[in-house]
Write a protein that holds these residues in place. Sequence first.
Motif, PDB file in Angstrom:
ATOM      1  N   ALA A   1      61.461  -8.574   1.405  1.00 33.32           N
ATOM      2  CA  ALA A   1      62.866  -7.790   1.919  1.00 33.32           C
ATOM      3  C   ALA A   1      63.576  -9.060   2.745  1.00 33.32           C
ATOM      4  CB  ALA A   1      62.515  -6.646   2.813  1.00 33.32           C
ATOM      5  N   SER A   2      63.099  -9.816   3.190  1.00 37.61           N
ATOM      6  CA  SER A   2      64.042 -10.667   4.091  1.00 37.61           C
ATOM      7  C   SER A   2      65.091 -11.605   3.088  1.00 37.61           C
ATOM      8  CB  SER A   2      63.069 -11.571   5.049  1.00 37.61           C
ATOM      9  OG  SER A   2      62.504 -12.413   4.232  1.00 37.61           O
ATOM     10  N   TYR A   3      64.491 -11.588   2.004  1.00 40.68           N
ATOM     11  CA  TYR A   3      65.506 -12.349   1.109  1.00 40.68           C
ATOM     12  C   TYR A   3      66.311 -11.494   0.531  1.00 40.68           C
ATOM     13  CZ  TYR A   3      62.173 -16.210   1.748  1.00 40.68           C
ATOM     14  OH  TYR A   3      61.167 -17.008   2.208  1.00 40.68           O
ATOM     15  N   LEU A   4      66.383 -10.310   0.760  1.00 43.94           N
ATOM     16  CA  LEU A   4      67.326  -9.186   0.060  1.00 43.94           C
ATOM     17  C   LEU A   4      67.826  -8.306   1.259  1.00 43.94           C
ATOM     18  CD1 LEU A   4      64.952  -8.907  -2.585  1.00 43.94           C
ATOM     19  CD2 LEU A   4      67.246  -8.475  -3.427  1.00 43.94           C
ATOM     20  N   PRO A   5      68.486  -8.956   2.233  1.00 41.50           N
ATOM     21  CA  PRO A   5      68.779  -8.269   3.524  1.00 41.50           C
ATOM     22  C   PRO A   5      69.422  -6.923   3.343  1.00 41.50           C
ATOM     23  CG  PRO A   5      70.032 -10.166   3.194  1.00 41.50           C
ATOM     24  CD  PRO A   5      69.222 -10.209   2.058  1.00 41.50           C
ATOM     25  N   GLU A   6      69.916  -6.394   2.067  1.00 37.54           N
ATOM     26  CA  GLU A   6      70.417  -5.011   2.044  1.00 37.54           C
ATOM     27  C   GLU A   6      69.297  -3.954   1.732  1.00 37.54           C
ATOM     28  OE1 GLU A   6      73.626  -5.961  -0.927  1.00 37.54           O
ATOM     29  OE2 GLU A   6      74.921  -5.599   0.657  1.00 37.54           O
ATOM     30  N   ARG A   7      68.220  -4.831   1.118  1.00 36.15           N
ATOM     31  CA  ARG A   7      67.240  -3.813   0.692  1.00 36.15           C
ATOM     32  C   ARG A   7      65.973  -3.711   1.909  1.00 36.15           C
ATOM     33  NH1 ARG A   7      69.035  -1.190  -3.569  1.00 36.15           N
ATOM     34  NH2 ARG A   7      70.221  -2.641  -5.089  1.00 36.15           N
ATOM     35  N   THR A   8      65.196  -2.518   1.664  1.00 36.31           N
ATOM     36  CA  THR A   8      64.274  -2.250   2.937  1.00 36.31           C
ATOM     37  C   THR A   8      63.031  -2.591   2.099  1.00 36.31           C
ATOM     38  OG1 THR A   8      63.926  -0.235   2.046  1.00 36.31           O
ATOM     39  CG2 THR A   8      65.456  -0.165   3.883  1.00 36.31           C
TER      40      THR A   8
END
Length: 317
Positions: free
Chosen positions: A93-100
């Motif tokens: 998720a840290s690579y997809l900041p908009e996703r939890t």
Amino acid sequence: MGRPPCCDKVGVKKGPWTPEEDLMLVSYIQEHGPGNWRAVPTNTGLMRCSKSCRLRWTNYLRPGIKRGNFNDQEEKLIVHLQALLGNRWAAIASYLPERTDNDIKNYWNTHLKKKLKKMQDAGGNDGRSEGAGAAGVGGGVAKAAAPKGQWERRLQTDIHTARQALRDALSLEPSQPAALAAPALPTPPGSVTTYASSADNIARLLEGWMRPGSSSKGPEASGSTSSTTATTRQQPQCSWDGAASASASHSGGAAGAAAAQTPEGSTETSKLAGAGAGGAPPAFSMLENWLLDDGMGHGEAGLMDDVVPLGDPSEFF
DNA sequence: AAAAACTTCAACCGCGGTTAA
DNA sequence: GTTAACCGCGGTTGAAGTTTT
């Protein structure tokens, strides 16, 4: 010794959150910022466990999270990151900041796992499914079980596999990276944006407590919000002071993690924040660069060096 | 139209890591 | 150094929604 219960079981409400509860939580966090979750139920009067409050905030109420409607790029990114990292959803998720992490985990379990399995069953080993499938579905567990040295060698191999696969994936859609750089949010024709049923409620709540013009980011955010109202209503992004601190101070928060772990510090943080306001997934670009880097002449050292800025090295070893 | 089967996802649970006293 | 408590993560569950029969 024995670990005490995280919260009193008596009088603690469970189950779905009501809009009223959301409002109470959001109002409190607006005022005090996220953190010190233990104090939240006491100070808000919510009959909820502190954990529940944190979860509700991070997975649902936190500004800047995008829900549902995973696009193809995100999907591929998740698949490859899963191949690399295993079921470490927070790291992914840290690579997809908009996703939890919860959202990604759910999406993986409900969609991607099946998809990969189907591809494997169909013998559809296009390299992508092979790498992701072999290393992904079972690979994470295997890696964890393997001795460390062996694990590292496997990881190295997996990285190469994943990078190659992602390169392939990206090369299939040359226009996509640009689409990502610009907000990918306007939904493609025919696609349906699937937000949680209460998203509108939350958006209304947030509209109520967002401080217009509280910072220079305000108008910008509201601008971007209004320009994409139909699909990004629940992306107030970091339009209030607390949101930035929310991301930064919330070590488990995806954006926070990505930002906090960046050696360049403010530069990357602001990059993330800026891109976040624009709706672009900056971490993707960073990852993309990293993945493509060795194709640009970087060697092994570069690989590992490049990994570090993207995430805590300890996340990898 | 109704029931059954299936899918989705919000929320819970328990554990490990970390930190403060 | 030890203990108690907090925080965050990953796995799992179950209610709600959707599709199929």
